[in-house]
Design a protein around this motif. Sequence first.
Motif, PDB file in Angstrom:
ATOM      1  N   LYS A   4       0.843  -1.190   0.000  1.00 39.34           N
ATOM      2  CA  LYS A   4       0.000   0.000   0.000  1.00 39.34           C
ATOM      3  C   LYS A   4       0.886   1.250   0.000  1.00 39.34           C
ATOM      4  O   LYS A   4       2.094   1.165   0.188  1.00 39.34           O
ATOM      5  CB  LYS A   4      -0.932  -0.015   1.212  1.00 39.34           C
ATOM      6  CG  LYS A   4      -1.981  -1.126   1.102  1.00 39.34           C
ATOM      7  CD  LYS A   4      -3.023  -1.003   2.186  1.00 39.34           C
ATOM      8  CE  LYS A   4      -4.107  -2.067   1.976  1.00 39.34           C
ATOM      9  NZ  LYS A   4      -5.131  -2.011   3.029  1.00 39.34           N
ATOM     10  N   VAL A   5       0.218   2.384  -0.180  1.00 35.56           N
ATOM     11  CA  VAL A   5       0.968   3.641  -0.347  1.00 35.56           C
ATOM     12  C   VAL A   5       1.036   4.419   0.964  1.00 35.56           C
ATOM     13  O   VAL A   5       0.066   4.460   1.720  1.00 35.56           O
ATOM     14  CB  VAL A   5       0.275   4.515  -1.423  1.00 35.56           C
ATOM     15  CG1 VAL A   5       0.998   5.859  -1.588  1.00 35.56           C
ATOM     16  CG2 VAL A   5       0.191   3.767  -2.739  1.00 35.56           C
ATOM     17  N   CYS A   6       2.185   5.011   1.210  1.00 39.23           N
ATOM     18  CA  CYS A   6       2.322   5.940   2.339  1.00 39.23           C
ATOM     19  C   CYS A   6       2.918   7.243   1.797  1.00 39.23           C
ATOM     20  O   CYS A   6       3.918   7.223   1.075  1.00 39.23           O
ATOM     21  CB  CYS A   6       3.242   5.349   3.410  1.00 39.23           C
ATOM     22  SG  CYS A   6       3.474   6.477   4.804  1.00 39.23           S
ATOM     23  N   VAL A   7       2.283   8.337   2.140  1.00 39.97           N
ATOM     24  CA  VAL A   7       2.739   9.653   1.683  1.00 39.97           C
ATOM     25  C   VAL A   7       3.410  10.359   2.851  1.00 39.97           C
ATOM     26  O   VAL A   7       2.884  10.347   3.975  1.00 39.97           O
ATOM     27  CB  VAL A   7       1.537  10.503   1.205  1.00 39.97           C
ATOM     28  CG1 VAL A   7       2.002  11.868   0.709  1.00 39.97           C
ATOM     29  CG2 VAL A   7       0.778   9.761   0.127  1.00 39.97           C
ATOM     30  N   TYR A  27       5.962  -0.159   2.591  1.00 45.86           N
ATOM     31  CA  TYR A  27       4.997   0.617   1.793  1.00 45.86           C
ATOM     32  C   TYR A  27       5.673   1.159   0.543  1.00 45.86           C
ATOM     33  O   TYR A  27       6.888   1.315   0.501  1.00 45.86           O
ATOM     34  CB  TYR A  27       4.465   1.821   2.596  1.00 45.86           C
ATOM     35  CG  TYR A  27       3.730   1.436   3.856  1.00 45.86           C
ATOM     36  CD1 TYR A  27       2.346   1.265   3.854  1.00 45.86           C
ATOM     37  CD2 TYR A  27       4.413   1.227   5.052  1.00 45.86           C
ATOM     38  CE1 TYR A  27       1.668   0.905   5.015  1.00 45.86           C
ATOM     39  CE2 TYR A  27       3.746   0.858   6.217  1.00 45.86           C
ATOM     40  CZ  TYR A  27       2.377   0.700   6.194  1.00 45.86           C
ATOM     41  OH  TYR A  27       1.715   0.330   7.345  1.00 45.86           O
ATOM     42  N   LYS A  28       4.816   1.454  -0.463  1.00 48.09           N
ATOM     43  CA  LYS A  28       5.277   2.295  -1.578  1.00 48.09           C
ATOM     44  C   LYS A  28       5.231   3.707  -1.031  1.00 48.09           C
ATOM     45  O   LYS A  28       4.184   4.138  -0.533  1.00 48.09           O
ATOM     46  CB  LYS A  28       4.276   2.254  -2.738  1.00 48.09           C
ATOM     47  CG  LYS A  28       4.387   1.071  -3.648  1.00 48.09           C
ATOM     48  CD  LYS A  28       3.447   1.304  -4.827  1.00 48.09           C
ATOM     49  CE  LYS A  28       2.571   0.107  -5.033  1.00 48.09           C
ATOM     50  NZ  LYS A  28       1.546   0.290  -6.045  1.00 48.09           N
ATOM     51  N   LEU A  30       5.460   7.830  -1.296  1.00 43.91           N
ATOM     52  CA  LEU A  30       5.470   9.050  -2.095  1.00 43.91           C
ATOM     53  C   LEU A  30       6.084  10.159  -1.243  1.00 43.91           C
ATOM     54  O   LEU A  30       5.494  10.591  -0.244  1.00 43.91           O
ATOM     55  CB  LEU A  30       4.039   9.415  -2.531  1.00 43.91           C
ATOM     56  CG  LEU A  30       3.875  10.718  -3.326  1.00 43.91           C
ATOM     57  CD1 LEU A  30       4.728  10.732  -4.604  1.00 43.91           C
ATOM     58  CD2 LEU A  30       2.404  10.937  -3.706  1.00 43.91           C
ATOM     59  N   GLU A  52      10.251   0.877  -3.847  1.00 45.15           N
ATOM     60  CA  GLU A  52       9.245   1.489  -4.719  1.00 45.15           C
ATOM     61  C   GLU A  52       8.902   2.863  -4.174  1.00 45.15           C
ATOM     62  O   GLU A  52       8.176   2.983  -3.179  1.00 45.15           O
ATOM     63  CB  GLU A  52       7.961   0.644  -4.699  1.00 45.15           C
ATOM     64  CG  GLU A  52       7.994  -0.562  -5.589  1.00 45.15           C
ATOM     65  CD  GLU A  52       6.661  -1.294  -5.507  1.00 45.15           C
ATOM     66  OE1 GLU A  52       5.789  -1.045  -6.359  1.00 45.15           O
ATOM     67  OE2 GLU A  52       6.498  -2.110  -4.579  1.00 45.15           O
ATOM     68  N   ALA A  73      -0.976  10.168  -5.240  1.00 44.75           N
ATOM     69  CA  ALA A  73      -0.845   9.062  -4.284  1.00 44.75           C
ATOM     70  C   ALA A  73      -1.874   7.983  -4.597  1.00 44.75           C
ATOM     71  O   ALA A  73      -1.545   6.783  -4.636  1.00 44.75           O
ATOM     72  CB  ALA A  73      -1.033   9.577  -2.855  1.00 44.75           C
ATOM     73  N   MET A  76      -1.147   5.586  -7.296  1.00 39.53           N
ATOM     74  CA  MET A  76      -0.097   4.584  -7.037  1.00 39.53           C
ATOM     75  C   MET A  76      -0.648   3.333  -6.360  1.00 39.53           C
ATOM     76  O   MET A  76       0.032   2.331  -6.245  1.00 39.53           O
ATOM     77  CB  MET A  76       0.987   5.198  -6.134  1.00 39.53           C
ATOM     78  CG  MET A  76       1.820   6.276  -6.819  1.00 39.53           C
ATOM     79  SD  MET A  76       2.834   7.233  -5.633  1.00 39.53           S
ATOM     80  CE  MET A  76       3.960   5.993  -4.998  1.00 39.53           C
ATOM     81  N   VAL A  79      -4.131   4.185  -0.530  1.00 40.24           N
ATOM     82  CA  VAL A  79      -3.294   5.004   0.362  1.00 40.24           C
ATOM     83  C   VAL A  79      -3.573   4.595   1.812  1.00 40.24           C
ATOM     84  O   VAL A  79      -4.634   4.877   2.356  1.00 40.24           O
ATOM     85  CB  VAL A  79      -3.569   6.515   0.163  1.00 40.24           C
ATOM     86  CG1 VAL A  79      -2.627   7.339   1.055  1.00 40.24           C
ATOM     87  CG2 VAL A  79      -3.392   6.907  -1.301  1.00 40.24           C
TER      88      VAL A  79
END
Length: 304
Positions: A4-7, A27-28, A30, A52, A73, A76, A79
């Motif tokens: 999953k994505v982490c900003v 995490y992926k 950003l 990533e 985000a 990708m 989130v």
Amino acid sequence: MEKKVCVITGATGGIGTAAVNQMVKNYKVLLSDINQEKIDVRVAELREQGYEVDGMVCDTSDRAQVRVLADKAASMGPVQGVIQLAGLTPAVAYFKDIVAVDCIGMMNINEEFFRVMERGGSIMDICSCAGHFFGEDVLPMDIFETALVDKQKFYDDFTELLADYGDDTAAAQMAYVFGRSFAYWYARKCAYPFGRRKGIRVNTVSIGFVKTKRTVDDYILAGEDPDEKIATQMSYSAFGRPGTPEEVAHVFEFLIDERNSYLTGCDIYFDNGCDANGYMGQQFNFDPSEITYDPENTSLLENR
Ligand SMILES: NC(=O)c1ccc[n+]([C@@H]2O[C@H](COP(=O)([O-])OP(=O)(O)OC[C@H]3O[C@@H](n4cnc5c(N)ncnc54)[C@H](O)[C@@H]3O)[C@@H](O)[C@H]2O)c1
């Protein structure tokens, strides 16, 4: 399984760098900050290590830029986390800019990510122990409330109030302290609607003192000896030393982790006991090994 994505905002700062290093493991990530070159260097470095990651310039005080960041985000993947670290300190920033980034920027991030995050997502808004210095009897609560309905009025009223503190230095200091009080208050306000409507969690971390280039430079700019200042400040703390960016990054990961699915509206005091000790030293210290008890009667349970 796809990550999953982490900003992370403020991702190239002192704490941001450690937060990125921690979060890329699971995490992926950003990365977002205001300097394109710094972001590019970090993204290239992390990609070379096989992580990533992506990067994007975003001034969090600019709603349109935050909207683009949130959309990027979401493109990708789901989130899971937002680690909101973008912030300014009174040693370097004009008081109005502190309000724009620490307060408006934080709201922009929470509200735009509320739009794109899915159930189970988690936001960590950075706060500070300074945000707990004053109670609601001192804080401009009526101005804080305005933020929930009219941001421009909030900004205008807040900056007008701060201008009354005299010179720009005093105004910047109050902007930081009141701004962090606002961050704590606003994040708690978010917990219910974000949870009810979308199952998103919102928590804060109130940092006491984490040694970064910024915190050391701030002392130097104020004409103070950083080592001396830090030693005095830490003499009131449980471990007698400042926190490290890596230690606080670990707390962020804990808050973003979806296994903490019940944890929202909380503030973690990351200050190695300074607040508990009253900052200036406890009036009445005690030694736990010297508290007396009756050796003949060690249990107080009544056998009825
Ligand atoms: N280090 C501490 O002891 C401490 C204590 C309390 C709170 N904090 C807060 O934690 C955060 C990180 O602290 P740090 O010591 O790493 O400081 P730092 O200055 O190294 O990091 C802050 C980052 O925010 C970025 N930033 C500034 N304005 C921005 C904007 N408009 N949009 C996006 N990004 C912006 C900066 O470029 C910088 O990279 C800050 O918000 C700080 O106020 C730190």
